[in-house]
Design an enzyme around this catalytic site. Structure first.
Site, PDB file in Angstrom:
ATOM      1  N   GLN A   1      -8.828  -2.795  -0.987  1.00 28.42           N
ATOM      2  CA  GLN A   1      -8.124  -2.045  -0.286  1.00 28.42           C
ATOM      3  C   GLN A   1      -7.805  -0.849  -1.176  1.00 28.42           C
ATOM      4  O   GLN A   1      -6.463  -1.363  -1.976  1.00 28.42           O
ATOM      5  CB  GLN A   1      -6.956  -2.703  -0.183  1.00 28.42           C
ATOM      6  CG  GLN A   1      -6.198  -1.261   1.192  1.00 28.42           C
ATOM      7  CD  GLN A   1      -4.434  -2.718   1.518  1.00 28.42           C
ATOM      8  OE1 GLN A   1      -4.911  -3.894   1.887  1.00 28.42           O
ATOM      9  NE2 GLN A   1      -3.214  -1.585   0.832  1.00 28.42           N
TER      10      GLN A   1
ATOM     11  N   SER B   1      -3.235   2.858  -2.806  1.00 23.97           N
ATOM     12  CA  SER B   1      -2.955   3.184  -4.256  1.00 23.97           C
ATOM     13  C   SER B   1      -3.123   4.196  -4.537  1.00 23.97           C
ATOM     14  O   SER B   1      -4.307   4.020  -5.082  1.00 23.97           O
ATOM     15  CB  SER B   1      -1.234   2.348  -4.663  1.00 23.97           C
ATOM     16  OG  SER B   1      -0.882   1.343  -3.739  1.00 23.97           O
TER      17      SER B   1
ATOM     18  N   SER C   1      -6.377  -4.333  -6.324  1.00 27.78           N
ATOM     19  CA  SER C   1      -6.348  -6.464  -6.101  1.00 27.78           C
ATOM     20  C   SER C   1      -8.439  -6.019  -5.807  1.00 27.78           C
ATOM     21  O   SER C   1      -8.475  -5.595  -4.668  1.00 27.78           O
ATOM     22  CB  SER C   1      -5.714  -6.765  -5.560  1.00 27.78           C
ATOM     23  OG  SER C   1      -3.980  -6.849  -5.451  1.00 27.78           O
TER      24      SER C   1
ATOM     25  N   GLU D   1      -1.104  -6.616   7.004  1.00 26.51           N
ATOM     26  CA  GLU D   1      -0.845  -6.682   5.230  1.00 26.51           C
ATOM     27  C   GLU D   1       0.651  -7.583   5.546  1.00 26.51           C
ATOM     28  O   GLU D   1       0.690  -9.035   3.911  1.00 26.51           O
ATOM     29  CB  GLU D   1      -0.708  -6.136   4.531  1.00 26.51           C
ATOM     30  CG  GLU D   1      -0.612  -6.181   2.685  1.00 26.51           C
ATOM     31  CD  GLU D   1      -1.211  -5.068   2.215  1.00 26.51           C
ATOM     32  OE1 GLU D   1      -0.921  -4.035   2.691  1.00 26.51           O
ATOM     33  OE2 GLU D   1      -0.802  -4.967   1.021  1.00 26.51           O
TER      34      GLU D   1
ATOM     35  N   GLU E   1      12.412  -2.092  -1.118  1.00 29.24           N
ATOM     36  CA  GLU E   1      12.637  -0.506  -1.274  1.00 29.24           C
ATOM     37  C   GLU E   1      12.861  -0.056   0.089  1.00 29.24           C
ATOM     38  O   GLU E   1      13.908  -0.417   1.277  1.00 29.24           O
ATOM     39  CB  GLU E   1      14.035   0.032  -1.767  1.00 29.24           C
ATOM     40  CG  GLU E   1      14.136  -0.627  -3.111  1.00 29.24           C
ATOM     41  CD  GLU E   1      13.570  -1.102  -4.356  1.00 29.24           C
ATOM     42  OE1 GLU E   1      12.328  -1.588  -3.854  1.00 29.24           O
ATOM     43  OE2 GLU E   1      14.289  -2.168  -4.936  1.00 29.24           O
TER      44      GLU E   1
HETATM   45  C1  FAD Z   1      -0.015  -7.552  -7.784  1.00 29.57           C
HETATM   46  C2  FAD Z   1       0.145  -6.084  -6.509  1.00 29.57           C
HETATM   47  C3  FAD Z   1      -1.329  -5.446  -5.943  1.00 29.57           C
HETATM   48  C4  FAD Z   1      -1.405  -4.722  -5.380  1.00 29.57           C
HETATM   49  N1  FAD Z   1      -2.753  -4.667  -4.910  1.00 29.57           N
HETATM   50  C5  FAD Z   1      -2.627  -3.087  -3.882  1.00 29.57           C
HETATM   51  C6  FAD Z   1      -3.833  -3.227  -3.662  1.00 29.57           C
HETATM   52  O1  FAD Z   1      -4.910  -4.421  -3.623  1.00 29.57           O
HETATM   53  N2  FAD Z   1      -4.599  -2.181  -2.925  1.00 29.57           N
HETATM   54  C7  FAD Z   1      -3.464  -1.008  -3.130  1.00 29.57           C
HETATM   55  O2  FAD Z   1      -3.621   0.500  -2.441  1.00 29.57           O
HETATM   56  N3  FAD Z   1      -2.307  -1.166  -3.752  1.00 29.57           N
HETATM   57  C8  FAD Z   1      -1.995  -1.948  -3.955  1.00 29.57           C
HETATM   58  N4  FAD Z   1       0.011  -2.355  -5.094  1.00 29.57           N
HETATM   59  C9  FAD Z   1       0.323  -1.143  -4.984  1.00 29.57           C
HETATM   60  C10 FAD Z   1       1.619  -1.309  -3.939  1.00 29.57           C
HETATM   61  O3  FAD Z   1       0.805  -1.274  -2.847  1.00 29.57           O
HETATM   62  C11 FAD Z   1       2.270  -0.128  -4.515  1.00 29.57           C
HETATM   63  O4  FAD Z   1       2.953  -0.789  -6.243  1.00 29.57           O
HETATM   64  C12 FAD Z   1       3.505   0.260  -4.127  1.00 29.57           C
HETATM   65  O5  FAD Z   1       3.410   0.281  -2.594  1.00 29.57           O
HETATM   66  C13 FAD Z   1       4.690   0.700  -4.679  1.00 29.57           C
HETATM   67  O6  FAD Z   1       4.584   1.851  -5.089  1.00 29.57           O
HETATM   68  P1  FAD Z   1       4.328   2.474  -6.690  1.00 29.57           P
HETATM   69  O7  FAD Z   1       3.903   1.671  -7.809  1.00 29.57           O
HETATM   70  O8  FAD Z   1       3.514   3.863  -6.911  1.00 29.57           O
HETATM   71  O9  FAD Z   1       5.498   2.373  -6.666  1.00 29.57           O
HETATM   72  P2  FAD Z   1       6.577   3.923  -6.400  1.00 29.57           P
HETATM   73  O10 FAD Z   1       6.580   4.352  -4.713  1.00 29.57           O
HETATM   74  O11 FAD Z   1       6.533   5.704  -7.547  1.00 29.57           O
HETATM   75  O12 FAD Z   1       8.224   3.309  -5.851  1.00 29.57           O
HETATM   76  C14 FAD Z   1       9.299   3.067  -7.685  1.00 29.57           C
HETATM   77  C15 FAD Z   1      10.590   2.687  -6.900  1.00 29.57           C
HETATM   78  O13 FAD Z   1      10.990   3.580  -6.127  1.00 29.57           O
HETATM   79  C16 FAD Z   1      11.031   2.796  -4.710  1.00 29.57           C
HETATM   80  N5  FAD Z   1      11.467   3.242  -4.058  1.00 29.57           N
HETATM   81  C17 FAD Z   1      10.676   4.989  -4.107  1.00 29.57           C
HETATM   82  N6  FAD Z   1      10.721   5.607  -2.147  1.00 29.57           N
HETATM   83  C18 FAD Z   1      11.406   5.640  -1.794  1.00 29.57           C
HETATM   84  C19 FAD Z   1      12.694   5.427  -0.509  1.00 29.57           C
HETATM   85  N7  FAD Z   1      11.999   6.200   0.238  1.00 29.57           N
HETATM   86  N8  FAD Z   1      13.449   4.698  -0.621  1.00 29.57           N
HETATM   87  C20 FAD Z   1      14.112   3.762  -1.716  1.00 29.57           C
HETATM   88  N9  FAD Z   1      13.820   3.294  -2.810  1.00 29.57           N
HETATM   89  C21 FAD Z   1      11.944   3.823  -2.358  1.00 29.57           C
HETATM   90  C22 FAD Z   1      10.343   1.879  -4.713  1.00 29.57           C
HETATM   91  O14 FAD Z   1      10.782   0.732  -3.878  1.00 29.57           O
HETATM   92  C23 FAD Z   1      10.027   1.607  -6.325  1.00 29.57           C
HETATM   93  O15 FAD Z   1      11.218   0.584  -6.377  1.00 29.57           O
HETATM   94  C24 FAD Z   1      -0.633  -3.782  -5.640  1.00 29.57           C
HETATM   95  C25 FAD Z   1       0.806  -4.431  -6.310  1.00 29.57           C
HETATM   96  C26 FAD Z   1       0.417  -4.784  -6.690  1.00 29.57           C
HETATM   97  C27 FAD Z   1       2.245  -5.146  -7.844  1.00 29.57           C
END
Ligand code: FAD
Length: 400
Positions: free
Chosen positions: A120, A123, A155, A238, A370
Site C-alpha cells: 500500500q 504514506s 509494509s 484496513e 489520535e
Molecule cells: C508498522 C507500520 C506499518 C505501516 N505500513 C504502512 C503501509 O503499508 N503503507 C502506508 O502507506 N503506510 C504505512 N504505515 C504508515 C502509517 O499509516 C503512518 O505512520 C500513520 O498514518 C501516521 O502518519 P505519520 O507517521 O506521518 O505521523 P504524523 O501524521 O506526522 O503524526 C505524528 C503525531 O501527530 C499526531 N497528529 C497528527 N495530526 C493530528 C491531528 N489532526 N489531531 C491529533 N493528533 C494528530 C499523530 O496522531 C501522531 O501521534 C505504517 C506504519 C507503521 C508503524
C-alpha cells in the site's frame, strides 16, 4: 418437527455456500499444488463469499464468511494464509471489487492464490495522518500517467508484485480533490525499494522511490480526482482488517493467558486483576467486531471500524506489557536483533520481548490512535470538526 430439524434447516444463502463447498471439494485433488487448490476455491465463489459471482464470491451476506470458513474446514478445504498477502486480502481486494472495472478485477483471483502480493503506497514523509497532503505526482501523458515521488513505511514492499497507490493528478484544486487512485506494477522500471529497520530489528517496511514510473491509463481505479473517496474505502477496510477477526481467547490474550497458566511462580493478585480486566476488555472488543461484521453485511464498513482498531491497539500494548511482567527475568531477554526482511510479521511466532516492541506500532499503523479518536468524535459522536484552514485552498498554493 424436532429441535434438531429446526437447527439443521439452512437459509437459501447458507445452502448456496454448502453447495459451493461441496462442488469445490469434489473438484480438488491431492495432486494439485496449493495455488491450484486456492484457484478452485476462488472459482467456486469461496474466496470471499460476500463478493459478487465471478469475483471470487457468491454474492451472499458478509455475515456468512465465518459459516463458509467452518464449512470449508469440515470439507478439508484449506484457505490460503491471509498473512502472506495481508494488504491484498484486507485492503486491495475490497477496494478493487468496489471501484475496479472488469479488467482490473481480474487481479482478484491472483490475490487469493497468492500469485500477486500487494503493498500500500499511501504514506509519504509529509503525508501520514494528513493523507490528503500526498505530493507524489501523476502526470497524464500519451501512454497513461508518469509517476514521480517518494512513499514511506510501506509494509511488504520488498515482497510485493503490485501496489495500491494514491498520487496527485491535479494541483489546481484543494488537496482532497486532486488525488487519484492507481494500481502499480512494483516490478516496473523506476520503482526502488529500500528497507527501513524498525524498533524490533526487522525491516518489515520500506521507503519506496518512484522515478518516472510509467503507468498505463487502464491502471487508474475509478475516475481522476476520486482518489480521496476511494482511499477512504481502503482505510475503512484496513481498520476493520486490523481491528477484528480473532476468535474468543485468540490473538494476544491467548498468549498472555497461556503465560499466566504456565508460570504460577510469577502470579500475584495485582497481575491477576489486570489479566481479568484485560480479558474482559478483549472479549468486549471481540463482540464489537462481531457486531461490526454484521453491519458490514448491510453495506460498506463505516467509521465504527475505527473503534475496533483503537481497542485492538490499546489492548495489544497493555497485554504485551503484562506478558513481560508475567514472564519474570525471561521477559527481559530478546532473541535476535539481526535485520530481517520477513514475508509476514507474526506476533505469536516470537518471544514476549518482540511482541512488546512490535505492539508499539499498532497505535500508528492504519491510522494513529489520535486520528482514530478524531474520527470517532466527528463521524460517530457528531462533535464539531477540527478547524481546517486549508480546505478550500488549491494544493499548489499551500505553504510547503
Ligand atoms: C508498522 C507500520 C506499518 C505501516 N505500513 C504502512 C503501509 O503499508 N503503507 C502506508 O502507506 N503506510 C504505512 N504505515 C504508515 C502509517 O499509516 C503512518 O505512520 C500513520 O498514518 C501516521 O502518519 P505519520 O507517521 O506521518 O505521523 P504524523 O501524521 O506526522 O503524526 C505524528 C503525531 O501527530 C499526531 N497528529 C497528527 N495530526 C493530528 C491531528 N489532526 N489531531 C491529533 N493528533 C494528530 C499523530 O496522531 C501522531 O501521534 C505504517 C506504519 C507503521 C508503524
Amino acid at each position: 418437527m424436532s429441535t434438531t430439524d429446526i437447527e439443521q434447516e439452512l437459509t437459501t444463502e447458507q445452502q448456496a455456500v454448502v453447495d459451493a463447498v461441496n462442488a469445490a471439494a469434489a473438484a480438488t485433488t491431492a495432486e494439485m499444488s496449493d495455488q491450484e487448490k486456492y484457484g478452485v476455491q476462488f472459482d467456486h465463489g469461496l474466496a470471499w463469499v460476500n463478493f459478487p459471482v465471478g469475483d471470487g464470491g457468491l454474492g451472499v451476506s458478509t455475515s456468512l464468511r465465518e459459516f463458509a470458513a467452518d464449512q470449508m474446514t469440515k470439507a478439508g478445504l484449506q484457505p490460503p494464509p491471509r498473512g502472506s498477502n495481508t494488504i491484498g486480502f484486507g485492503m486491495a481486494a475490497p477496494t478493487i471489487v468496489a471501484y475496479g472495472n472488469e479488467e482490473q478485477r481480474a487481479v482478484l483471483r491472483k490475490i487469493y492464490t497468492l500469485e500477486t502480493i500487494f503493498c500500500q503506497l499511501f504514506s509519504e514523509p509529509g503525508a501520514g495522518s494528513d493523507l490528503a497532503a500526498v505530493a507524489t505526482r501523476a502526470v497524464r501523458n500519451e501512454d497513461g500517467y508518469l509517476i514521480n515521488g517518494q512513499k514511506v513505511w510501506t509494509s511488504s514492499a520488498h515482497n510485493a508484485d503490485m501496489a495500491i497507490l494514491v498520487a496527485r493528478t491535479d494541483t489546481e484544486v484543494p488537496k482532497h480533490q486532486g488525488l487519484s487512485y492507481f494500481l502499480l506494477d512494483m516490478h516496473a522500471p523506476g520503482v526502488e525499494v529500500r528497507g527501513l529497520r524498525q524498533i524490533t530489528g526487522e525491516a518489515e517496511f520500506n521507503e519506496v522511490f518512484l522515478t518516472d514510473v510509467q503507468i498505463p491509463a487502464g491502471y487508474m481505479l475509478g475516475e481522476p480526482g476520486q482518489g480521496w473517496k476511494i482511499s477512504n474505502t481502503t482505510l475503512n477496510n484496513e481498520r476493520v482488517a486490523i481491528g477484528g477477526g480473532n476468535p474468543r481467547e485468540g490473538g494476544m490474550i491467548a498468549q498472555v493467558a497461556k503465560t499466566w497458566r504456565d508460570n504460577p511462580e510469577y502470579r500475584d493478585p495485582l497481575l491477576h486483576d489486570e489479566l481479568v480486566r484485560l480479558w474482559v476488555e478483549v472479549e468486549a472488543s471481540r463482540m464489537m467486531s462481531e457486531r461490526l461484521s454484521q453491519k458490514l453485511a448491510a453495506g460498506q464498513p463505516g467509521p465504527e471500524g475505527s473503534g475496533a482498531k483503537l481497542a485492538f491497539a490499546t489492548n495489544n500494548q497493555l497485554l504485551s506489557g503484562l506478558e513481560i511482567a508475567l514472564s519474570g527475568v525471561d521477559g527481559l531477554r530478546y532473541d535476535t536483533y539481526e535485520m530481517r526482511r520477513p514475508v509476514e510479521h507474526s506476533m505469536t511466532g516470537r518471544i514476549p520481548g518482540y511482541r512488546y516492541l512490535r505492539a508499539k506500532g499498532n497505535s500508528i499503523e492504519g491510522g494513529t490512535s489520535e486520528i482514530i479518536r478524531n474520527i470517532i468524535a466527528e463521524r460517530v459522536l457528531g462533535l464539531p470538526g477540527e478547524h481546517r484552514v486549508d480546505k478550500d485552498v488549491a494544493f499548489k498554493d499551500l505553504p510547503k
